[in-house]
Motif scaffolding. Sequence first.
Motif, PDB file in Angstrom:
ATOM      1  N   ARG A  78       0.824  -1.211   0.000  1.00 24.56           N
ATOM      2  CA  ARG A  78       0.000   0.000   0.000  1.00 24.56           C
ATOM      3  C   ARG A  78       0.861   1.265   0.000  1.00 24.56           C
ATOM      4  O   ARG A  78       1.786   1.406   0.791  1.00 24.56           O
ATOM      5  CB  ARG A  78      -0.910   0.007   1.247  1.00 24.56           C
ATOM      6  N   GLY A  79       0.514   2.168  -0.893  1.00 27.91           N
ATOM      7  CA  GLY A  79       1.165   3.471  -0.905  1.00 27.91           C
ATOM      8  C   GLY A  79       2.532   3.499  -1.568  1.00 27.91           C
ATOM      9  O   GLY A  79       3.139   4.561  -1.669  1.00 27.91           O
ATOM     10  N   ILE A  80       3.032   2.376  -2.015  1.00 27.98           N
ATOM     11  CA  ILE A  80       4.371   2.342  -2.611  1.00 27.98           C
ATOM     12  C   ILE A  80       4.256   2.394  -4.127  1.00 27.98           C
ATOM     13  O   ILE A  80       3.686   1.507  -4.756  1.00 27.98           O
ATOM     14  CB  ILE A  80       5.134   1.073  -2.192  1.00 27.98           C
ATOM     15  N   SER A  81       4.798   3.458  -4.709  1.00 27.87           N
ATOM     16  CA  SER A  81       4.833   3.571  -6.165  1.00 27.87           C
ATOM     17  C   SER A  81       6.007   2.755  -6.689  1.00 27.87           C
ATOM     18  O   SER A  81       6.943   2.460  -5.965  1.00 27.87           O
ATOM     19  CB  SER A  81       4.979   5.034  -6.578  1.00 27.87           C
ATOM     20  N   ASP A  82       5.960   2.421  -7.958  1.00 26.29           N
ATOM     21  CA  ASP A  82       7.004   1.579  -8.522  1.00 26.29           C
ATOM     22  C   ASP A  82       7.241   1.977  -9.970  1.00 26.29           C
ATOM     23  O   ASP A  82       6.409   2.619 -10.609  1.00 26.29           O
ATOM     24  CB  ASP A  82       6.583   0.105  -8.443  1.00 26.29           C
ATOM     25  N   LYS A  83       8.405   1.598 -10.474  1.00 26.09           N
ATOM     26  CA  LYS A  83       8.735   1.859 -11.880  1.00 26.09           C
ATOM     27  C   LYS A  83       9.550   0.670 -12.386  1.00 26.09           C
ATOM     28  O   LYS A  83      10.515   0.273 -11.751  1.00 26.09           O
ATOM     29  CB  LYS A  83       9.524   3.150 -12.022  1.00 26.09           C
ATOM     30  N   TYR A  84       9.161   0.113 -13.512  1.00 32.15           N
ATOM     31  CA  TYR A  84       9.864  -1.032 -14.043  1.00 32.15           C
ATOM     32  C   TYR A  84       9.657  -1.094 -15.557  1.00 32.15           C
ATOM     33  O   TYR A  84       8.792  -0.405 -16.122  1.00 32.15           O
ATOM     34  CB  TYR A  84       9.417  -2.337 -13.380  1.00 32.15           C
ATOM     35  N   GLU A  85      10.459  -1.915 -16.221  1.00 28.82           N
ATOM     36  CA  GLU A  85      10.420  -2.039 -17.671  1.00 28.82           C
ATOM     37  C   GLU A  85      10.112  -3.476 -18.060  1.00 28.82           C
ATOM     38  O   GLU A  85      10.737  -4.405 -17.531  1.00 28.82           O
ATOM     39  CB  GLU A  85      11.754  -1.592 -18.282  1.00 28.82           C
ATOM     40  N   ILE A  86       9.147  -3.646 -18.969  1.00 26.17           N
ATOM     41  CA  ILE A  86       8.775  -4.984 -19.422  1.00 26.17           C
ATOM     42  C   ILE A  86       8.535  -4.959 -20.928  1.00 26.17           C
ATOM     43  O   ILE A  86       8.413  -3.899 -21.539  1.00 26.17           O
ATOM     44  CB  ILE A  86       7.508  -5.509 -18.720  1.00 26.17           C
ATOM     45  N   GLN A  87       8.440  -6.159 -21.486  1.00 28.06           N
ATOM     46  CA  GLN A  87       8.095  -6.276 -22.899  1.00 28.06           C
ATOM     47  C   GLN A  87       6.590  -6.518 -23.037  1.00 28.06           C
ATOM     48  O   GLN A  87       6.024  -7.357 -22.346  1.00 28.06           O
ATOM     49  CB  GLN A  87       8.854  -7.434 -23.539  1.00 28.06           C
ATOM     50  N   VAL A  88       5.993  -5.759 -23.922  1.00 24.98           N
ATOM     51  CA  VAL A  88       4.569  -5.877 -24.204  1.00 24.98           C
ATOM     52  C   VAL A  88       4.395  -6.360 -25.634  1.00 24.98           C
ATOM     53  O   VAL A  88       5.167  -5.982 -26.523  1.00 24.98           O
ATOM     54  CB  VAL A  88       3.863  -4.512 -23.999  1.00 24.98           C
ATOM     55  N   VAL A  89       3.381  -7.207 -25.853  1.00 28.41           N
ATOM     56  CA  VAL A  89       3.095  -7.711 -27.197  1.00 28.41           C
ATOM     57  C   VAL A  89       1.910  -6.955 -27.775  1.00 28.41           C
ATOM     58  O   VAL A  89       0.809  -6.977 -27.223  1.00 28.41           O
ATOM     59  CB  VAL A  89       2.787  -9.224 -27.170  1.00 28.41           C
TER      60      VAL A  89
ATOM     61  N   GLU B 103      -3.748   0.458  -6.083  1.00 26.51           N
ATOM     62  CA  GLU B 103      -5.047   1.068  -5.775  1.00 26.51           C
ATOM     63  C   GLU B 103      -5.635   0.328  -4.578  1.00 26.51           C
ATOM     64  O   GLU B 103      -5.649  -0.906  -4.566  1.00 26.51           O
ATOM     65  CB  GLU B 103      -5.971   0.955  -6.984  1.00 26.51           C
ATOM     66  N   VAL B 104      -6.057   1.055  -3.568  1.00 26.34           N
ATOM     67  CA  VAL B 104      -6.545   0.415  -2.333  1.00 26.34           C
ATOM     68  C   VAL B 104      -7.988   0.795  -2.062  1.00 26.34           C
ATOM     69  O   VAL B 104      -8.475   1.838  -2.500  1.00 26.34           O
ATOM     70  CB  VAL B 104      -5.655   0.815  -1.126  1.00 26.34           C
ATOM     71  N   ASP B 105      -8.687  -0.076  -1.307  1.00 26.04           N
ATOM     72  CA  ASP B 105     -10.070   0.229  -0.933  1.00 26.04           C
ATOM     73  C   ASP B 105     -10.093   0.977   0.390  1.00 26.04           C
ATOM     74  O   ASP B 105      -9.038   1.344   0.937  1.00 26.04           O
ATOM     75  CB  ASP B 105     -10.897  -1.057  -0.874  1.00 26.04           C
ATOM     76  N   ALA B 106     -11.290   1.180   0.940  1.00 27.73           N
ATOM     77  CA  ALA B 106     -11.441   1.964   2.172  1.00 27.73           C
ATOM     78  C   ALA B 106     -10.741   1.322   3.365  1.00 27.73           C
ATOM     79  O   ALA B 106     -10.384   2.007   4.332  1.00 27.73           O
ATOM     80  CB  ALA B 106     -12.927   2.161   2.487  1.00 27.73           C
ATOM     81  N   ASN B 107     -10.533   0.036   3.288  1.00 23.71           N
ATOM     82  CA  ASN B 107      -9.866  -0.675   4.379  1.00 23.71           C
ATOM     83  C   ASN B 107      -8.355  -0.808   4.175  1.00 23.71           C
ATOM     84  O   ASN B 107      -7.674  -1.462   4.974  1.00 23.71           O
ATOM     85  CB  ASN B 107     -10.478  -2.075   4.534  1.00 23.71           C
ATOM     86  N   GLY B 108      -7.876  -0.182   3.106  1.00 24.54           N
ATOM     87  CA  GLY B 108      -6.442  -0.235   2.849  1.00 24.54           C
ATOM     88  C   GLY B 108      -5.990  -1.487   2.138  1.00 24.54           C
ATOM     89  O   GLY B 108      -4.795  -1.735   2.002  1.00 24.54           O
TER      90      GLY B 108
END
Length: 219
Positions: free
Chosen positions: A48-59, A75-80
Amino acid sequence: DVIQFVNARFCEMVGYKPHEMIGKVANELLVAPEDREWIKQKLAARTRGISDKYEIQVVRKSGEKMWVQISGAPEVDANGRVIGSIGVHTDITDRRRAEAALRASEARYRLLFERNLAGVFRTSIHGRILDCNDAFARIFGYHSCDEILTRRSALEFYENPADREELIRKLRRDRTLTNYEIRLRRRDGEPIWLLENVSLVEEAGSEPILEGTLIDITD
């Protein structure tokens, strides 16, 4: 993750219409097979709350592979509780291809450098040895480039410091010297005659570099 929303730019990027993606599992529809397990583990480890950045191959829909950089956050709900993710995808295919081409070019250069029968070297203008091949080391009585690099200075190969000063003066004037004959000395002090081809390489903001080759012409 099941795809819930895509914008027009993303559709243009991957070649699908929105209705062809909404409700489908992104990992199965878009991610290249070799990256699927990795991205599955990546998403499972979301916090929760941690952004990330990464690289992948998409088809793409056409079957063509492309590289994308994903900047995402859970993305989190009201309960986290993590219920999904929001991601921005940037096409980095051209950059990855350029990087791969550069690595291949560097590998070819290194192979040529190391297998050259002539002694190949790079030194600072002050004589510090930056790189050399084993042929260069053997000319001066060393077994390998690794051994000679511990000396750090090419100035020790000169019998007369004025010879080095003359070399630098000519390089500053002409930038390149071809078939330049010079007398130096080996590790044991024995004098040797060398045929040198050398250039002065200058780049903005950095110290000038000497790059060249040596051939033993003592005989």
